[in-house]
Design a protein around this motif. Structure first.
Motif, PDB file in Angstrom:
ATOM      1  N   PHE A 149       0.856  -1.183   0.000  1.00  0.00           N
ATOM      2  CA  PHE A 149       0.000   0.000   0.000  1.00  0.00           C
ATOM      3  C   PHE A 149       0.895   1.236   0.000  1.00  0.00           C
ATOM      4  N   ASP A 150       0.576   2.185  -0.876  1.00  0.00           N
ATOM      5  CA  ASP A 150       1.409   3.383  -1.025  1.00  0.00           C
ATOM      6  C   ASP A 150       0.933   4.454  -0.044  1.00  0.00           C
ATOM      7  N   THR A 151       1.563   4.486   1.125  1.00  0.00           N
ATOM      8  CA  THR A 151       1.075   5.394   2.184  1.00  0.00           C
ATOM      9  C   THR A 151       1.297   6.874   1.832  1.00  0.00           C
ATOM     10  N   LEU A 152       2.399   7.142   1.151  1.00  0.00           N
ATOM     11  CA  LEU A 152       2.697   8.554   0.860  1.00  0.00           C
ATOM     12  C   LEU A 152       1.677   9.127  -0.127  1.00  0.00           C
ATOM     13  N   LYS A 153       1.373   8.323  -1.146  1.00  0.00           N
ATOM     14  CA  LYS A 153       0.393   8.760  -2.140  1.00  0.00           C
ATOM     15  C   LYS A 153      -0.976   8.925  -1.469  1.00  0.00           C
ATOM     16  N   PHE A 154      -1.292   7.989  -0.595  1.00  0.00           N
ATOM     17  CA  PHE A 154      -2.569   8.051   0.123  1.00  0.00           C
ATOM     18  C   PHE A 154      -2.624   9.316   0.993  1.00  0.00           C
ATOM     19  N   ALA A 155      -1.518   9.585   1.697  1.00  0.00           N
ATOM     20  CA  ALA A 155      -1.474  10.771   2.567  1.00  0.00           C
ATOM     21  C   ALA A 155      -1.652  12.039   1.725  1.00  0.00           C
ATOM     22  N   GLU A 156      -1.026  12.054   0.562  1.00  0.00           N
ATOM     23  CA  GLU A 156      -1.152  13.242  -0.313  1.00  0.00           C
ATOM     24  C   GLU A 156      -2.591  13.404  -0.813  1.00  0.00           C
ATOM     25  N   GLN A 157      -3.198  12.282  -1.202  1.00  0.00           N
ATOM     26  CA  GLN A 157      -4.550  12.356  -1.782  1.00  0.00           C
ATOM     27  C   GLN A 157      -5.628  12.637  -0.755  1.00  0.00           C
ATOM     28  N   HIS A 158      -5.522  11.984   0.398  1.00  0.00           N
ATOM     29  CA  HIS A 158      -6.627  12.057   1.360  1.00  0.00           C
ATOM     30  C   HIS A 158      -6.277  12.762   2.664  1.00  0.00           C
ATOM     31  N   GLY A 159      -4.990  12.858   2.964  1.00  0.00           N
ATOM     32  CA  GLY A 159      -4.569  13.587   4.171  1.00  0.00           C
ATOM     33  C   GLY A 159      -5.033  12.992   5.480  1.00  0.00           C
ATOM     34  N   VAL A 160      -5.406  11.706   5.501  1.00  0.00           N
ATOM     35  CA  VAL A 160      -5.886  11.148   6.766  1.00  0.00           C
ATOM     36  C   VAL A 160      -4.979  10.050   7.318  1.00  0.00           C
ATOM     37  N   TYR A 161      -3.875   9.720   6.633  1.00  0.00           N
ATOM     38  CA  TYR A 161      -3.060   8.633   7.168  1.00  0.00           C
ATOM     39  C   TYR A 161      -2.437   9.070   8.491  1.00  0.00           C
ATOM     40  N   GLY A 162      -2.729   8.326   9.551  1.00  0.00           N
ATOM     41  CA  GLY A 162      -2.240   8.695  10.885  1.00  0.00           C
ATOM     42  C   GLY A 162      -3.292   9.402  11.718  1.00  0.00           C
ATOM     43  N   ALA A 163      -4.453   9.702  11.135  1.00  0.00           N
ATOM     44  CA  ALA A 163      -5.467  10.495  11.855  1.00  0.00           C
ATOM     45  C   ALA A 163      -6.037   9.755  13.064  1.00  0.00           C
ATOM     46  N   LEU A 164      -6.164   8.438  12.957  1.00  0.00           N
ATOM     47  CA  LEU A 164      -6.734   7.681  14.074  1.00  0.00           C
ATOM     48  C   LEU A 164      -5.744   7.568  15.227  1.00  0.00           C
ATOM     49  N   SER A 165      -4.501   7.246  14.898  1.00  0.00           N
ATOM     50  CA  SER A 165      -3.517   7.000  15.952  1.00  0.00           C
ATOM     51  C   SER A 165      -2.743   8.256  16.330  1.00  0.00           C
ATOM     52  N   GLY A 166      -3.002   9.337  15.610  1.00  0.00           N
ATOM     53  CA  GLY A 166      -2.327  10.598  15.929  1.00  0.00           C
ATOM     54  C   GLY A 166      -0.873  10.604  15.489  1.00  0.00           C
ATOM     55  N   ARG A 167      -0.545   9.781  14.492  1.00  0.00           N
ATOM     56  CA  ARG A 167       0.856   9.747  14.042  1.00  0.00           C
ATOM     57  C   ARG A 167       1.033  10.574  12.776  1.00  0.00           C
ATOM     58  N   LYS A 168       2.233  11.076  12.604  1.00  0.00           N
ATOM     59  CA  LYS A 168       2.525  11.868  11.408  1.00  0.00           C
ATOM     60  C   LYS A 168       3.276  10.983  10.424  1.00  0.00           C
ATOM     61  N   ILE A 169       2.956  11.145   9.168  1.00  0.00           N
ATOM     62  CA  ILE A 169       3.577  10.292   8.145  1.00  0.00           C
ATOM     63  C   ILE A 169       5.113  10.419   8.178  1.00  0.00           C
ATOM     64  N   GLU A 170       5.626  11.623   8.428  1.00  0.00           N
ATOM     65  CA  GLU A 170       7.092  11.800   8.440  1.00  0.00           C
ATOM     66  C   GLU A 170       7.713  10.967   9.563  1.00  0.00           C
ATOM     67  N   ASP A 171       7.014  10.958  10.735  1.00  0.00           N
ATOM     68  CA  ASP A 171       7.543  10.170  11.864  1.00  0.00           C
ATOM     69  C   ASP A 171       7.502   8.687  11.536  1.00  0.00           C
ATOM     70  N   LEU A 172       6.414   8.285  10.872  1.00  0.00           N
ATOM     71  CA  LEU A 172       6.276   6.869  10.533  1.00  0.00           C
ATOM     72  C   LEU A 172       7.382   6.440   9.587  1.00  0.00           C
ATOM     73  N   ILE A 173       7.680   7.316   8.651  1.00  0.00           N
ATOM     74  CA  ILE A 173       8.746   7.000   7.687  1.00  0.00           C
ATOM     75  C   ILE A 173      10.069   6.866   8.440  1.00  0.00           C
ATOM     76  N   ALA A 174      10.329   7.817   9.323  1.00  0.00           N
ATOM     77  CA  ALA A 174      11.590   7.796  10.069  1.00  0.00           C
ATOM     78  C   ALA A 174      11.661   6.549  10.944  1.00  0.00           C
ATOM     79  N   GLU A 175      10.532   6.245  11.630  1.00  0.00           N
ATOM     80  CA  GLU A 175      10.494   5.079  12.515  1.00  0.00           C
ATOM     81  C   GLU A 175      10.773   3.798  11.749  1.00  0.00           C
TER      82      GLU A 175
END
Ligand code: AMP
Ligand code: ZN
Length: 508
Positions: free
Chosen positions: A165-191
């Motif tokens: 699943f392409d999380t970055l593309k999803f985050a760009e299109q919908h802006g909700v990746y991480g909304a439930l858990s309160g995580r930021k996509i940049e942090d997830l990438i780094a983690e």
């Protein structure tokens, strides 16, 4: 909804939606109906008490929704493929396959064995079965279809037979990746960059597998357009909730620890396949702790239900019955952590018995007739209404129990003569009886337990007498008598335990 209850619930049914972080008035998609999906167990080992707490929490929620008159469709799955060690999404062994390899059994034998055990435990705790209990392995075709739909919508890509699943593309299109858990996509990438596994196949470290190409030794495998492989763990819940409740349903539940990555990725997949989120409300049950630490089998900090029922655990001084444990769970709100300690269980046992004894007294009461609606009558009606208001306020079982215990005090005082039936109408006594029956059995799902089958304390009293005699014999070093008592009790399957707070007994 039940019109009588409607008038009691001035604020409607309020739920804490973990997605928005707010308490909201519950409005079902279809009037009078509720679709609810709860993530079930991964059946590779015996359920521990923490798992049971989550399922008891959702059982009470399900029961209350039904009690309110909603036509509920309750779906709770069985995870029998795809959940990898350490919640990884590639290059780790499937939990069920691993157990099958270690025990030299067919994976479906493992699944059947632990699923049976889970069902037994759910029955012991008197949880109602879901209406549909779909299994991941029974929905491989639908999972392959969903992977294809996500690919077709451009939110997934294939690499070396696996699909991510392409999380970055999803985050760009919908802006909700991480909304439930309160995580930021940049942090997830780094983690996830720090935790690289198969990352060469992934476009971004935070991407996750929805189809995994099986290594030659992998036991559970199906043919798909991309490879012979198996589905990613998160996919089954997107697929089975959609199949049985529709592309948009009311409530999705699960344990708190599933918020990330499981539920976050479920949301992403639903957007990927259907273009929107799966449900309107997310409910998360909080963790059971043991002596202050999350209960988990992996680090030995856990109690199995069987240990609790026999008292055979270094954490316990005595045995506790299933209904005492269920009552103990009701004493905290589903979204709060609950710390299991011997002291807390003892308090739970006292509370459960006090409630059930009051229930027996109440149901045996007959109104002499002619009472008037005075202060007592008003107080009883107010406490009844408060109990429903508590339950309708995000299923607040500890508060509802507190309201019921106000009523327990009144029942005991009516019995003892400190309060008079003259200050209470016949109708209110009937309403009180109905309320106790409804709360105890229908909503809380408690059952009578034969902790003292005589019902009047005779067995408890006799047991105390016997244990006192045993104690006297021991003090007098009369080992012959004390052994005789112990052996006779053993014959009767009665387990006696000497704890720091005295001697206790249970029927084994
Ligand atoms: P699993 O079998 O690991 O997929 O877990 C089954 C369910 O039990 C999930 O909803 C978990 O969130 C939940 N769970 C796991 N550990 C605990 C715990 N200590 N307290 C409450 N729920 C738990
Ligand atoms: Zn799930």
């Amino acid at each position: 909804m039940n019109p009588y209850l409607c008038t009691l619930m001035k604020n409607g049914l309020q739920l804490f939606n973990s997605y928005t972080g707010k308490k909201e008035v519950f409005t079902p998609i279809h009037e009078g109906q509720v679709g609810i999906y709860v993530c079930g167990p991964t059946v590779y080992s015996d359920v521990h008490l923490g798992n049971c707490r989550t399922f008891v929490s959702f059982d009470v929620i399900f029961r209350y929704l039904q009690y309110l008159g909603y036509k509920v469709r309750y779906v709770r799955n069985i995870t029998d493929v795809g959940h990898l060690e350490g919640d990884a999404d590639s290059n780790a062994e499937d939990k069920i396959s691993k157990k099958a390899r270690l025990e030299q059994l067919e994976p479906m034998q493992i699944v059947q064995h632990y699923m049976n055990g889970f069902h037994d435990m759910m029955r012991v705790f008197n949880t109602l079965p879901p209406h549909i209990e779909p299994r991941a392995t029974g929905h491989i075709v639908e999972q392959i279809e969903m992977v294809q739909a996500i690919l077709d919508n451009g939110l997934a890509y294939e690499a070396n037979g696996s699909v991510y699943f392409d999380t970055l593309k999803f985050a760009e299109q919908h802006g909700v990746y991480g909304a439930l858990s309160g995580r930021k996509i940049e942090d997830l990438i780094a983690e996830s960059r720090d935790n690289l596994k198969n990352q060469d196949e992934k476009r971004h470290p935070s991407d996750f597998a929805i189809w995994i190409k099986a290594a030659p030794e992998h036991l559970m495998r199906w043919t798909a357009p991309w490879s012979v492989g198996f589905p990613g763990w998160h996919l089954e819940c997107s697929v089975m909730s959609t199949k049985y409740l529709g592309e948009k349903f009311d409530i999705h539940g699960g344990g708190n620890d599933l918020k990330f990555p499981h539920h976050e990725n479920e949301i992403a997949q639903n957007y990927g396949a259907c273009g929107h989120a799966p449900c309107n409300y997310w409910l998360h049950a909080n963790m059971l702790l043991l002596n202050g630490k999350k209960m988990a089998k992996s680090d030995g900090n856990s109690i199995m239900p069987g240990e609790l029922f026999t008292g055979q655990s270094p954490h316990l001084t005595k045995a506790y019955s299933p209904m005492v444990v269920r009552f103990f769970m009701l004493q905290s709100h589903y979204s709060s952590t609950l710390d299991l300690t011997d002291d807390a269980l003892q308090a739970g046992e006292k509370g459960y018995r006090r409630l059930m004894e009051a229930q027996k007294l109440l149901q045996a009461m007959a109104h002499p007739g002619g009472g008037s609606a005075g202060t007592l009558d008003k107080e009883i009606n107010a406490a009844i209404e408060q109990a429903f208001a508590d339950m309708s306020d995000d299923f607040n079982t500890p508060k509802a129990l507190a309201s019921l215990f106000e009523l327990v005090t009144k029942v005991n005082s009516l019995k003892g003569g400190q309060l008079s039936f003259n200050d209470l109408t016949d109708a209110t006594l009937d309403r009180l009886k109905q309320t106790f029956n409804d709360f105890i059995f229908t909503i809380f799902g408690l059952q009578e337990e034969n902790f003292d089958s005589s019902g009047d304390g005779v067995v408890d009293g006799l047991m105390q007498l016997i244990l006192d005699m045993r104690q006297t014999a021991r003090t007098n070093k009369d080992w012959g008598t004390s052994d005789k008592i112990r052996d006779a009790l053993k014959e009767l399957d009665i387990v006696v335990k000497d704890g720091k707070d005295g001697v206790t007994w249970t029927k084994g």
